[in-house]
Motif scaffolding. Structure first.
Motif, PDB file in Angstrom:
ATOM      1  N   ARG A 154       0.857  -1.191   0.000  1.00 53.27           N
ATOM      2  CA  ARG A 154       0.000   0.000   0.000  1.00 53.27           C
ATOM      3  C   ARG A 154       0.891   1.238   0.000  1.00 53.27           C
ATOM      4  NH1 ARG A 154      -3.566   0.827   4.690  1.00 53.27           N
ATOM      5  NH2 ARG A 154      -3.715   2.772   3.564  1.00 53.27           N
ATOM      6  N   ASP A 155       0.485   2.259  -0.760  1.00 50.79           N
ATOM      7  CA  ASP A 155       1.344   3.452  -0.853  1.00 50.79           C
ATOM      8  C   ASP A 155       1.648   4.035   0.529  1.00 50.79           C
ATOM      9  OD1 ASP A 155      -1.233   4.397  -0.490  1.00 50.79           O
ATOM     10  OD2 ASP A 155      -1.076   5.998  -1.983  1.00 50.79           O
ATOM     11  N   ASP A 156       0.648   4.044   1.405  1.00 53.19           N
ATOM     12  CA  ASP A 156       0.841   4.632   2.741  1.00 53.19           C
ATOM     13  C   ASP A 156       1.893   3.887   3.568  1.00 53.19           C
ATOM     14  OD1 ASP A 156      -2.049   6.331   2.963  1.00 53.19           O
ATOM     15  OD2 ASP A 156      -2.032   4.525   1.724  1.00 53.19           O
ATOM     16  N   ASP A 157       2.169   2.634   3.200  1.00 48.94           N
ATOM     17  CA  ASP A 157       3.163   1.853   3.942  1.00 48.94           C
ATOM     18  C   ASP A 157       4.582   2.037   3.407  1.00 48.94           C
ATOM     19  OD1 ASP A 157       1.260   0.802   5.635  1.00 48.94           O
ATOM     20  OD2 ASP A 157       0.861  -0.917   4.338  1.00 48.94           O
ATOM     21  N   ILE A 158       4.702   2.610   2.222  1.00 51.15           N
ATOM     22  CA  ILE A 158       6.025   2.701   1.598  1.00 51.15           C
ATOM     23  C   ILE A 158       7.027   3.514   2.436  1.00 51.15           C
ATOM     24  CG2 ILE A 158       7.317   3.470  -0.457  1.00 51.15           C
ATOM     25  CD1 ILE A 158       4.954   2.475  -2.155  1.00 51.15           C
ATOM     26  N   PRO A 159       6.629   4.712   2.950  1.00 47.82           N
ATOM     27  CA  PRO A 159       7.603   5.455   3.769  1.00 47.82           C
ATOM     28  C   PRO A 159       8.065   4.673   5.001  1.00 47.82           C
ATOM     29  CG  PRO A 159       5.778   6.878   3.154  1.00 47.82           C
ATOM     30  CD  PRO A 159       5.382   5.481   2.756  1.00 47.82           C
ATOM     31  N   THR A 160       7.167   3.912   5.611  1.00 49.67           N
ATOM     32  CA  THR A 160       7.549   3.113   6.780  1.00 49.67           C
ATOM     33  C   THR A 160       8.560   2.047   6.388  1.00 49.67           C
ATOM     34  OG1 THR A 160       5.286   3.408   7.562  1.00 49.67           O
ATOM     35  CG2 THR A 160       6.632   1.768   8.716  1.00 49.67           C
ATOM     36  N   PHE A 161       8.254   1.313   5.306  1.00 39.21           N
ATOM     37  CA  PHE A 161       9.150   0.233   4.878  1.00 39.21           C
ATOM     38  C   PHE A 161      10.530   0.755   4.496  1.00 39.21           C
ATOM     39  CE2 PHE A 161       5.448  -2.726   3.512  1.00 39.21           C
ATOM     40  CZ  PHE A 161       5.261  -3.067   4.840  1.00 39.21           C
ATOM     41  N   VAL A 162      10.549   1.897   3.807  1.00 39.37           N
ATOM     42  CA  VAL A 162      11.838   2.455   3.376  1.00 39.37           C
ATOM     43  C   VAL A 162      12.561   3.060   4.581  1.00 39.37           C
ATOM     44  CG1 VAL A 162      12.966   4.163   1.894  1.00 39.37           C
ATOM     45  CG2 VAL A 162      11.064   2.811   0.996  1.00 39.37           C
ATOM     46  N   GLY A 163      11.785   3.708   5.453  1.00 42.56           N
ATOM     47  CA  GLY A 163      12.382   4.343   6.622  1.00 42.56           C
ATOM     48  C   GLY A 163      13.020   3.348   7.576  1.00 42.56           C
ATOM     49  N   ASN A 164      12.379   2.203   7.767  1.00 42.09           N
ATOM     50  CA  ASN A 164      12.949   1.263   8.733  1.00 42.09           C
ATOM     51  C   ASN A 164      13.897   0.251   8.092  1.00 42.09           C
ATOM     52  OD1 ASN A 164      11.420  -0.833   7.649  1.00 42.09           O
ATOM     53  ND2 ASN A 164       9.837  -0.718   9.222  1.00 42.09           N
ATOM     54  N   GLY A 165      14.140   0.414   6.799  1.00 41.93           N
ATOM     55  CA  GLY A 165      15.136  -0.416   6.137  1.00 41.93           C
ATOM     56  C   GLY A 165      14.611  -1.758   5.646  1.00 41.93           C
ATOM     57  N   ALA A 166      13.292  -2.008   5.810  1.00 45.13           N
ATOM     58  CA  ALA A 166      12.722  -3.254   5.280  1.00 45.13           C
ATOM     59  C   ALA A 166      12.853  -3.238   3.760  1.00 45.13           C
ATOM     60  CB  ALA A 166      11.255  -3.385   5.688  1.00 45.13           C
ATOM     61  N   CYS A 167      12.775  -2.037   3.160  1.00 47.35           N
ATOM     62  CA  CYS A 167      13.045  -1.875   1.736  1.00 47.35           C
ATOM     63  C   CYS A 167      14.151  -0.836   1.578  1.00 47.35           C
ATOM     64  CB  CYS A 167      11.797  -1.400   0.991  1.00 47.35           C
ATOM     65  SG  CYS A 167      10.519  -2.666   0.934  1.00 47.35           S
ATOM     66  N   ASP A 168      14.943  -0.985   0.529  1.00 42.67           N
ATOM     67  CA  ASP A 168      16.054  -0.063   0.311  1.00 42.67           C
ATOM     68  C   ASP A 168      15.628   1.152  -0.504  1.00 42.67           C
ATOM     69  OD1 ASP A 168      17.982  -1.988   1.458  1.00 42.67           O
ATOM     70  OD2 ASP A 168      17.378  -3.167  -0.299  1.00 42.67           O
ATOM     71  N   PHE A 169      14.678   0.930  -1.411  1.00 43.46           N
ATOM     72  CA  PHE A 169      14.160   2.006  -2.246  1.00 43.46           C
ATOM     73  C   PHE A 169      12.640   1.924  -2.288  1.00 43.46           C
ATOM     74  CE2 PHE A 169      18.454   1.774  -3.832  1.00 43.46           C
ATOM     75  CZ  PHE A 169      18.751   3.082  -4.206  1.00 43.46           C
TER      76      PHE A 169
END
Ligand code: PRP
Ligand code: ZN
Length: 295
Positions: free
Chosen positions: A55-70
């Motif tokens: 979900r778009d709203d989750d993208i900043p969280t995932f990128v911020g906590n390093g679960a995703c790199d980009f």
């Protein structure tokens, strides 16, 4: 046991306004994802990269906590998230698609003379922090009604007087009898990266991905332009060429004092520009699209 080698993780909106164009961009950059249909993740077959569909709203969280790199996410979602005080991500580049704006909108018959007209009103939104910032910047006291969707219905249901929501084509507003009154934030898709450090084996892949995406973005506007010209007109021609530094100048066989000029123009080339080049002495002017570019 066999060691699993690390892969770069890129978060992409699962379904929504940015999904298709995000995938197009990655494909144009040469990434070949497999199994993209109805999956939560897809492996890129030609690079150590995985795409995660969220979900778009989750993208900043995932990128911020390093679960995703980009991640590829709208400025609207990113800034709303950042106002929580979590900004463990950096914007790499605006991507030129998904353009929309977070707007204040209200009933057609409402009188609006700037933010002060919002004083004392109830404003429904799914962007409470961006709205609060806008109200504060404009010294307006209004109450924020937090919703998680279907914001356009709030005035009709008497839950709010006006709304603050994303507008792209304007069709949703129109369908609900609302008109835009003010702009809170202009938005478009952004490439963001985590500030957390990458696995050393992925640094090179990350750099390559950024360079390729830059290349795709650059080719969108760029053109390759070729022409013949008398040597004496070179200075004038270089002045006219839009966003081109140091063109290639080649001698023309059998035509003394004449040269061929080749250049990559980083901006759009208009008919007016061609006319100016011709007036300056250029002839046989060709403008070609550029398919790929790596700077
Ligand atoms: C936004 C917004 C509107 C619609 C506006 O929702 O909430 O409903 O888009 O677009 P339009 O001006 O082209 O009609 P979005 O699709 O982003 O969904 P989401 O809020 O659930 O992420
Ligand atoms: Zn959303």
């Amino acid at each position: 046991m066999e060691r699993v080698s690390p892969r770069l993780r890129v978060a992409v909106q699962k379904s929504g306004r940015l999904s298709d164009k995000s995938m197009d961009l990655l494909r144009e950059a040469g990434f070949r994802p497999v199994n993209t249909k109805n999956a939560l993740a897809a492996r890129v077959e030609n690079f150590p990269v995985d795409l995660l569909f969220v979900r778009d709203d989750d993208i900043p969280t995932f990128v911020g906590n390093g679960a995703c790199d980009f991640g590829i996410v709208g400025r609207n979602v990113l800034e709303e998230h950042a106002l929580r005080g979590d900004d463990n991500f950096a914007v790499v580049a605006p991507l030129g698609f998904g353009k929309c704006a977070l707007k204040i909108a209200g009933p057609k018959d409402m009188k609006y003379e700037g933010p002060a007209s919002l004083a004392g009103l109830r404003i429904a939104t799914t962007y409470p922090r961006l709205l609060a910032r806008f109200l504060k910047e404009n010294n307006v006291d209004a109450s924020v009604v937090r919703m998680s969707g279907a914001v356009e219905l709030a005035p009709r249901l008497h839950m709010a007087d006006v709304i603050c929501d994303l507008v792209s084509t304007g069709a949703t507003l129109e369908a609900n009898g609302l008109v835009p009154l003010d702009t809170v934030l202009e938005s478009e898709a952004l490439l963001v990266r985590s500030r957390r450090s990458l696995d050393p084996t992925l640094v090179h892949v990350a750099e390559m991905m950024q360079a390729r995406i830059d290349g795709v973005l650059a080719t969108k506007e760029s053109k390759y332009i070729m022409m013949n010209a008398p040597e004496s007109a070179l200075d004038r021609i270089c002045e006219i060429l839009p966003g081109a530094d140091s063109p290639t100048v080649l001698p023309l066989a059998g035509r003394k004092g004449h040269v061929a000029v080749h250049a990559v123009c980083q901006e759009s080339v208009f008919w007016e520009t061609l006319q100016k080049l011709k007036d300056a002495g250029a002839s046989a002017i060709l403008v070609l699209p550029i398919e790929k570019m790596l700077m």
